[in-house]
Scaffold this motif. Structure first.
Motif, PDB file in Angstrom:
ATOM      1  N   SER A   1      10.553 -16.161 -13.958  1.00  0.00           N
ATOM      2  CA  SER A   1      10.306 -14.875 -14.613  1.00  0.00           C
ATOM      3  C   SER A   1       9.551 -15.096 -15.920  1.00  0.00           C
ATOM      4  O   SER A   1       9.970 -15.888 -16.761  1.00  0.00           O
ATOM      5  CB  SER A   1      11.630 -14.170 -14.913  1.00  0.00           C
ATOM      6  N   LEU A   2       8.449 -14.378 -16.058  1.00  0.00           N
ATOM      7  CA  LEU A   2       7.638 -14.430 -17.272  1.00  0.00           C
ATOM      8  C   LEU A   2       8.100 -13.356 -18.253  1.00  0.00           C
ATOM      9  O   LEU A   2       8.786 -12.411 -17.861  1.00  0.00           O
ATOM     10  CB  LEU A   2       6.161 -14.208 -16.920  1.00  0.00           C
ATOM     11  N   PRO A   3       7.723 -13.477 -19.519  1.00  0.00           N
ATOM     12  CA  PRO A   3       8.128 -12.472 -20.499  1.00  0.00           C
ATOM     13  C   PRO A   3       7.674 -11.067 -20.090  1.00  0.00           C
ATOM     14  O   PRO A   3       6.526 -10.868 -19.678  1.00  0.00           O
ATOM     15  CB  PRO A   3       7.409 -12.906 -21.776  1.00  0.00           C
TER      16      PRO A   3
ATOM     17  N   PRO B   1       0.838  -1.208   0.000  1.00  0.00           N
ATOM     18  CA  PRO B   1       0.000   0.000   0.000  1.00  0.00           C
ATOM     19  C   PRO B   1       0.873   1.259   0.000  1.00  0.00           C
ATOM     20  O   PRO B   1       1.826   1.361   0.770  1.00  0.00           O
ATOM     21  CB  PRO B   1      -0.799  -0.120   1.301  1.00  0.00           C
ATOM     22  N   GLY B   2       0.568   2.152  -0.914  1.00  0.00           N
ATOM     23  CA  GLY B   2       1.330   3.388  -1.018  1.00  0.00           C
ATOM     24  C   GLY B   2       2.636   3.237  -1.774  1.00  0.00           C
ATOM     25  O   GLY B   2       3.348   4.203  -1.993  1.00  0.00           O
ATOM     26  N   GLY B   3       2.970   2.019  -2.186  1.00  0.00           N
ATOM     27  CA  GLY B   3       4.220   1.765  -2.896  1.00  0.00           C
ATOM     28  C   GLY B   3       4.020   1.686  -4.397  1.00  0.00           C
ATOM     29  O   GLY B   3       2.899   1.679  -4.897  1.00  0.00           O
ATOM     30  N   THR B   4       5.103   1.634  -5.106  1.00  0.00           N
ATOM     31  CA  THR B   4       5.075   1.449  -6.552  1.00  0.00           C
ATOM     32  C   THR B   4       6.055   0.339  -6.904  1.00  0.00           C
ATOM     33  O   THR B   4       6.825  -0.105  -6.060  1.00  0.00           O
ATOM     34  CB  THR B   4       5.479   2.738  -7.296  1.00  0.00           C
ATOM     35  N   HIS B   5       6.019  -0.086  -8.140  1.00  0.00           N
ATOM     36  CA  HIS B   5       6.899  -1.147  -8.600  1.00  0.00           C
ATOM     37  C   HIS B   5       7.304  -0.842 -10.031  1.00  0.00           C
ATOM     38  O   HIS B   5       6.472  -0.426 -10.828  1.00  0.00           O
ATOM     39  CB  HIS B   5       6.186  -2.491  -8.526  1.00  0.00           C
ATOM     40  N   VAL B   6       8.553  -1.049 -10.363  1.00  0.00           N
ATOM     41  CA  VAL B   6       9.001  -0.796 -11.729  1.00  0.00           C
ATOM     42  C   VAL B   6       8.861  -2.025 -12.617  1.00  0.00           C
ATOM     43  O   VAL B   6       8.955  -1.933 -13.827  1.00  0.00           O
ATOM     44  CB  VAL B   6      10.472  -0.303 -11.765  1.00  0.00           C
ATOM     45  N   PHE B   7       8.642  -3.184 -12.035  1.00  0.00           N
ATOM     46  CA  PHE B   7       8.502  -4.431 -12.779  1.00  0.00           C
ATOM     47  C   PHE B   7       9.600  -4.601 -13.819  1.00  0.00           C
ATOM     48  O   PHE B   7       9.345  -4.836 -14.993  1.00  0.00           O
ATOM     49  CB  PHE B   7       7.119  -4.567 -13.405  1.00  0.00           C
ATOM     50  N   HIS B   8      10.831  -4.507 -13.359  1.00  0.00           N
ATOM     51  CA  HIS B   8      11.989  -4.821 -14.208  1.00  0.00           C
ATOM     52  C   HIS B   8      11.891  -6.277 -14.664  1.00  0.00           C
ATOM     53  O   HIS B   8      12.220  -6.610 -15.793  1.00  0.00           O
ATOM     54  CB  HIS B   8      13.271  -4.579 -13.409  1.00  0.00           C
TER      55      HIS B   8
END
Length: 101
Positions: free
Chosen positions: A77-79, A11-18
């Protein structure tokens, strides 16, 4: 409905999904299933850090960090790449969902 755990944002966070990494009880079977459908995957971190040569001098052994060891055996890890299309995302999601234990 697939037997996987997906990345969660705090909650309140973000993710760059490298990387887009899922967790699966039968990771290797999932990887084979996806490969049979023409979907490439990767195992980016197959060895937990404490068991790698880089940290051998610290003297840790199997069992010292069970969570890291469990994840090293379960993550896949998925594409994911710049420009991946909705249709490709849908195909990957459908393929993951079609996996049966």
């Amino acid at each position: 409905g697939a037997p996987v755990a997906t990345p969660q944002k705090r909650p309140g966070g973000t993710h760059v999904f490298h990387l887009y990494v899922i967790e699966c009880d039968r990771r290797d079977a999932m990887r084979e299933h996806l490969s049979s459908l023409g979907i490439g995957t990767a195992i980016h971190y197959p060895v937990p850090p404490h068991l790698s040569a880089a940290f051998a001098r610290l003297g840790h052994g199997r069992g010292d960090f069970p969570v890291a060891e469990r994840l090293a055996d379960r993550v896949l890890s998925l594409p994911l790449y710049r420009g991946i299309g909705e249709d490709e995302i849908g195909a990957v999601c459908g393929a993951v969902a079609s996996f049966r234990l």
